[in-house]
Design a protein around this motif. Structure first.
Motif, PDB file in Angstrom:
ATOM      1  N   TYR A   1      -8.098   2.950  -8.986  1.00  0.00           N
ATOM      2  CA  TYR A   1      -7.299   3.080  -7.780  1.00  0.00           C
ATOM      3  C   TYR A   1      -5.948   3.692  -8.106  1.00  0.00           C
ATOM      4  O   TYR A   1      -5.374   3.452  -9.169  1.00  0.00           O
ATOM      5  N   ARG A   2      -5.437   4.454  -7.105  1.00  0.00           N
ATOM      6  CA  ARG A   2      -4.135   5.099  -7.252  1.00  0.00           C
ATOM      7  C   ARG A   2      -3.281   4.692  -6.051  1.00  0.00           C
ATOM      8  O   ARG A   2      -3.748   4.689  -4.915  1.00  0.00           O
ATOM      9  N   TRP A   3      -2.010   4.367  -6.340  1.00  0.00           N
ATOM     10  CA  TRP A   3      -1.077   4.031  -5.272  1.00  0.00           C
ATOM     11  C   TRP A   3       0.335   4.414  -5.681  1.00  0.00           C
ATOM     12  O   TRP A   3       0.628   4.608  -6.858  1.00  0.00           O
ATOM     13  N   VAL A   4       1.169   4.541  -4.664  1.00  0.00           N
ATOM     14  CA  VAL A   4       2.578   4.891  -4.870  1.00  0.00           C
ATOM     15  C   VAL A   4       3.407   3.692  -4.446  1.00  0.00           C
ATOM     16  O   VAL A   4       3.241   3.177  -3.332  1.00  0.00           O
ATOM     17  N   ASP A   5       4.302   3.233  -5.334  1.00  0.00           N
ATOM     18  CA  ASP A   5       5.131   2.069  -5.010  1.00  0.00           C
ATOM     19  C   ASP A   5       6.338   2.481  -4.183  1.00  0.00           C
ATOM     20  O   ASP A   5       6.530   3.658  -3.852  1.00  0.00           O
ATOM     21  N   GLU A   6       7.198   1.505  -3.829  1.00  0.00           N
ATOM     22  CA  GLU A   6       8.366   1.772  -2.981  1.00  0.00           C
ATOM     23  C   GLU A   6       9.404   2.662  -3.656  1.00  0.00           C
ATOM     24  O   GLU A   6      10.250   3.264  -2.998  1.00  0.00           O
ATOM     25  N   ASN A   7       9.347   2.812  -5.010  1.00  0.00           N
ATOM     26  CA  ASN A   7      10.264   3.695  -5.737  1.00  0.00           C
ATOM     27  C   ASN A   7       9.712   5.110  -5.875  1.00  0.00           C
ATOM     28  O   ASN A   7      10.332   5.954  -6.509  1.00  0.00           O
ATOM     29  N   GLY A   8       8.531   5.335  -5.363  1.00  0.00           N
ATOM     30  CA  GLY A   8       7.941   6.667  -5.413  1.00  0.00           C
ATOM     31  C   GLY A   8       7.142   6.940  -6.682  1.00  0.00           C
ATOM     32  O   GLY A   8       6.717   8.068  -6.919  1.00  0.00           O
ATOM     33  N   GLN A   9       6.930   5.916  -7.524  1.00  0.00           N
ATOM     34  CA  GLN A   9       6.153   6.110  -8.740  1.00  0.00           C
ATOM     35  C   GLN A   9       4.676   5.906  -8.460  1.00  0.00           C
ATOM     36  O   GLN A   9       4.286   4.979  -7.750  1.00  0.00           O
ATOM     37  N   THR A  10       3.864   6.780  -9.077  1.00  0.00           N
ATOM     38  CA  THR A  10       2.415   6.686  -8.901  1.00  0.00           C
ATOM     39  C   THR A  10       1.849   5.778  -9.977  1.00  0.00           C
ATOM     40  O   THR A  10       2.206   5.879 -11.150  1.00  0.00           O
ATOM     41  N   HIS A  11       0.957   4.886  -9.577  1.00  0.00           N
ATOM     42  CA  HIS A  11       0.321   3.945 -10.500  1.00  0.00           C
ATOM     43  C   HIS A  11      -1.194   4.080 -10.391  1.00  0.00           C
ATOM     44  O   HIS A  11      -1.724   4.465  -9.351  1.00  0.00           O
ATOM     45  N   PHE A  12      -1.867   3.706 -11.472  1.00  0.00           N
ATOM     46  CA  PHE A  12      -3.324   3.678 -11.506  1.00  0.00           C
ATOM     47  C   PHE A  12      -3.749   2.311 -12.004  1.00  0.00           C
ATOM     48  O   PHE A  12      -3.092   1.714 -12.865  1.00  0.00           O
ATOM     49  N   GLY A  13      -4.861   1.808 -11.485  1.00  0.00           N
ATOM     50  CA  GLY A  13      -5.347   0.512 -11.930  1.00  0.00           C
ATOM     51  C   GLY A  13      -6.813   0.341 -11.600  1.00  0.00           C
ATOM     52  O   GLY A  13      -7.404   1.119 -10.843  1.00  0.00           O
ATOM     53  N   ASP A  14      -7.416  -0.720 -12.132  1.00  0.00           N
ATOM     54  CA  ASP A  14      -8.833  -0.967 -11.870  1.00  0.00           C
ATOM     55  C   ASP A  14      -9.039  -1.857 -10.653  1.00  0.00           C
ATOM     56  O   ASP A  14     -10.162  -2.061 -10.206  1.00  0.00           O
ATOM     57  N   ARG A  15      -7.943  -2.417 -10.108  1.00  0.00           N
ATOM     58  CA  ARG A  15      -8.009  -3.223  -8.881  1.00  0.00           C
ATOM     59  C   ARG A  15      -6.974  -2.689  -7.898  1.00  0.00           C
ATOM     60  O   ARG A  15      -5.867  -2.330  -8.305  1.00  0.00           O
ATOM     61  N   PRO A  16      -7.288  -2.652  -6.642  1.00  0.00           N
ATOM     62  CA  PRO A  16      -6.306  -2.157  -5.663  1.00  0.00           C
ATOM     63  C   PRO A  16      -5.163  -3.160  -5.522  1.00  0.00           C
ATOM     64  O   PRO A  16      -5.368  -4.362  -5.641  1.00  0.00           O
ATOM     65  N   PRO A  17      -3.967  -2.669  -5.292  1.00  0.00           N
ATOM     66  CA  PRO A  17      -2.843  -3.592  -5.132  1.00  0.00           C
ATOM     67  C   PRO A  17      -2.944  -4.332  -3.797  1.00  0.00           C
ATOM     68  O   PRO A  17      -3.526  -3.827  -2.825  1.00  0.00           O
ATOM     69  N   VAL A  18      -2.372  -5.511  -3.730  1.00  0.00           N
ATOM     70  CA  VAL A  18      -2.455  -6.341  -2.529  1.00  0.00           C
ATOM     71  C   VAL A  18      -1.464  -5.836  -1.472  1.00  0.00           C
ATOM     72  O   VAL A  18      -1.768  -5.797  -0.288  1.00  0.00           O
ATOM     73  N   ASN A  19      -0.279  -5.409  -1.924  1.00  0.00           N
ATOM     74  CA  ASN A  19       0.788  -5.118  -0.978  1.00  0.00           C
ATOM     75  C   ASN A  19       1.036  -3.621  -0.749  1.00  0.00           C
ATOM     76  O   ASN A  19       2.080  -3.251  -0.245  1.00  0.00           O
ATOM     77  N   ALA A  20       0.115  -2.762  -1.155  1.00  0.00           N
ATOM     78  CA  ALA A  20       0.311  -1.325  -0.958  1.00  0.00           C
ATOM     79  C   ALA A  20      -1.020  -0.664  -0.643  1.00  0.00           C
ATOM     80  O   ALA A  20      -2.079  -1.142  -1.035  1.00  0.00           O
ATOM     81  N   ALA A  21      -0.940   0.450   0.053  1.00  0.00           N
ATOM     82  CA  ALA A  21      -2.151   1.209   0.353  1.00  0.00           C
ATOM     83  C   ALA A  21      -2.566   1.978  -0.887  1.00  0.00           C
ATOM     84  O   ALA A  21      -1.728   2.477  -1.632  1.00  0.00           O
ATOM     85  N   SER A  22      -3.860   2.045  -1.131  1.00  0.00           N
ATOM     86  CA  SER A  22      -4.337   2.728  -2.328  1.00  0.00           C
ATOM     87  C   SER A  22      -5.539   3.600  -2.002  1.00  0.00           C
ATOM     88  O   SER A  22      -6.208   3.394  -0.996  1.00  0.00           O
ATOM     89  N   ASP A  23      -5.769   4.554  -2.863  1.00  0.00           N
ATOM     90  CA  ASP A  23      -6.937   5.429  -2.737  1.00  0.00           C
ATOM     91  C   ASP A  23      -7.800   5.234  -3.967  1.00  0.00           C
ATOM     92  O   ASP A  23      -7.280   5.124  -5.086  1.00  0.00           O
ATOM     93  N   GLU A  24      -9.120   5.203  -3.771  1.00  0.00           N
ATOM     94  CA  GLU A  24     -10.010   5.125  -4.919  1.00  0.00           C
ATOM     95  C   GLU A  24     -10.152   6.522  -5.508  1.00  0.00           C
ATOM     96  O   GLU A  24     -10.365   7.496  -4.790  1.00  0.00           O
ATOM     97  N   VAL A  25      -9.996   6.595  -6.832  1.00  0.00           N
ATOM     98  CA  VAL A  25     -10.052   7.878  -7.530  1.00  0.00           C
ATOM     99  C   VAL A  25     -11.361   7.942  -8.298  1.00  0.00           C
ATOM    100  O   VAL A  25     -11.747   6.986  -8.967  1.00  0.00           O
ATOM    101  N   GLU A  26     -12.016   9.075  -8.170  1.00  0.00           N
ATOM    102  CA  GLU A  26     -13.264   9.261  -8.912  1.00  0.00           C
ATOM    103  C   GLU A  26     -12.944   9.916 -10.260  1.00  0.00           C
ATOM    104  O   GLU A  26     -12.370  11.004 -10.306  1.00  0.00           O
ATOM    105  N   LEU A  27     -13.263   9.229 -11.326  1.00  0.00           N
ATOM    106  CA  LEU A  27     -13.030   9.762 -12.671  1.00  0.00           C
ATOM    107  C   LEU A  27     -14.310  10.396 -13.173  1.00  0.00           C
ATOM    108  O   LEU A  27     -15.385   9.812 -13.050  1.00  0.00           O
ATOM    109  N   LYS A  28     -14.166  11.560 -13.702  1.00  0.00           N
ATOM    110  CA  LYS A  28     -15.335  12.257 -14.234  1.00  0.00           C
ATOM    111  C   LYS A  28     -15.331  12.158 -15.752  1.00  0.00           C
ATOM    112  O   LYS A  28     -14.297  12.365 -16.387  1.00  0.00           O
TER     113      LYS A  28
END
Length: 148
Positions: free
Chosen positions: A22-49
């Motif tokens: 999952y990929r999301w942007v926090d309130e500071n404008g930084q992009t993060h990636f993780g294996d679980r979606p964050p609870v307090n932010a909108a996220s997009d699932e990223v397909e890794l090839k």
């Protein structure tokens, strides 16, 4: 039994390795990636090839060529070191021979008369001409062997 257990294990592992990223942007404008979606932010699932199999084959081929090069270089270095060691041993042996010949020449210069042993083992002194000839021959031998 074992094949069935192995098949079941493979089927269970596959979803784990296929877990989403999952990929999301926090309130500071930084992009993060993780294996679980964050609870307090909108996220997009990223397909890794996964990397293409040909690149793995290319990497293996490069690694194999590099290993061959390293082995060849190491072999050449070992051969050079061996040749150098042989040359140094030969030079040391030659120097020891020359040192011995020079010592014998010095001794010949200090001896006033020389002799030979006859068949009965008795000393037979040689004349002055023979003395000088023996010294000249030995000097020539030292000169040809040692250069001095």
């Amino acid at each position: 039994m074992k094949k069935g257990l192995l098949l079941l294990l493979c089927l269970l592992i596959t979803p784990i390795t296929q877990a989403g990223t999952y990929r999301w942007v926090d309130e500071n404008g930084q992009t993060h990636f993780g294996d679980r979606p964050p609870v307090n932010a909108a996220s997009d699932e990223v397909e890794l090839k996964a990397p293409a199999p040909s690149s793995d084959a290319d990497a293996r081929a490069r690694k194999e060529r590099m290993n061959e090069f390293l082995e060849q270089t190491e072999q050449e270095r070992a051969e050079r070191n061996e040749a150098k060691a042989k040359q140094e041993a030969k030079a040391a042996k030659h120097e020891a021979l020359c040192e011995s010949l020079r010592a014998r020449l010095k001794h010949l210069k200090s001896v006033s008369r020389m002799y030979r042993l006859n068949k009965e083992g008795e000393r037979v002194f040689v004349d002055d001409e023979e003395n000088e000839r023996i010294r000249q021959e030995f000097r020539a031998k030292v000169q040809s062997e040692c250069g001095t």
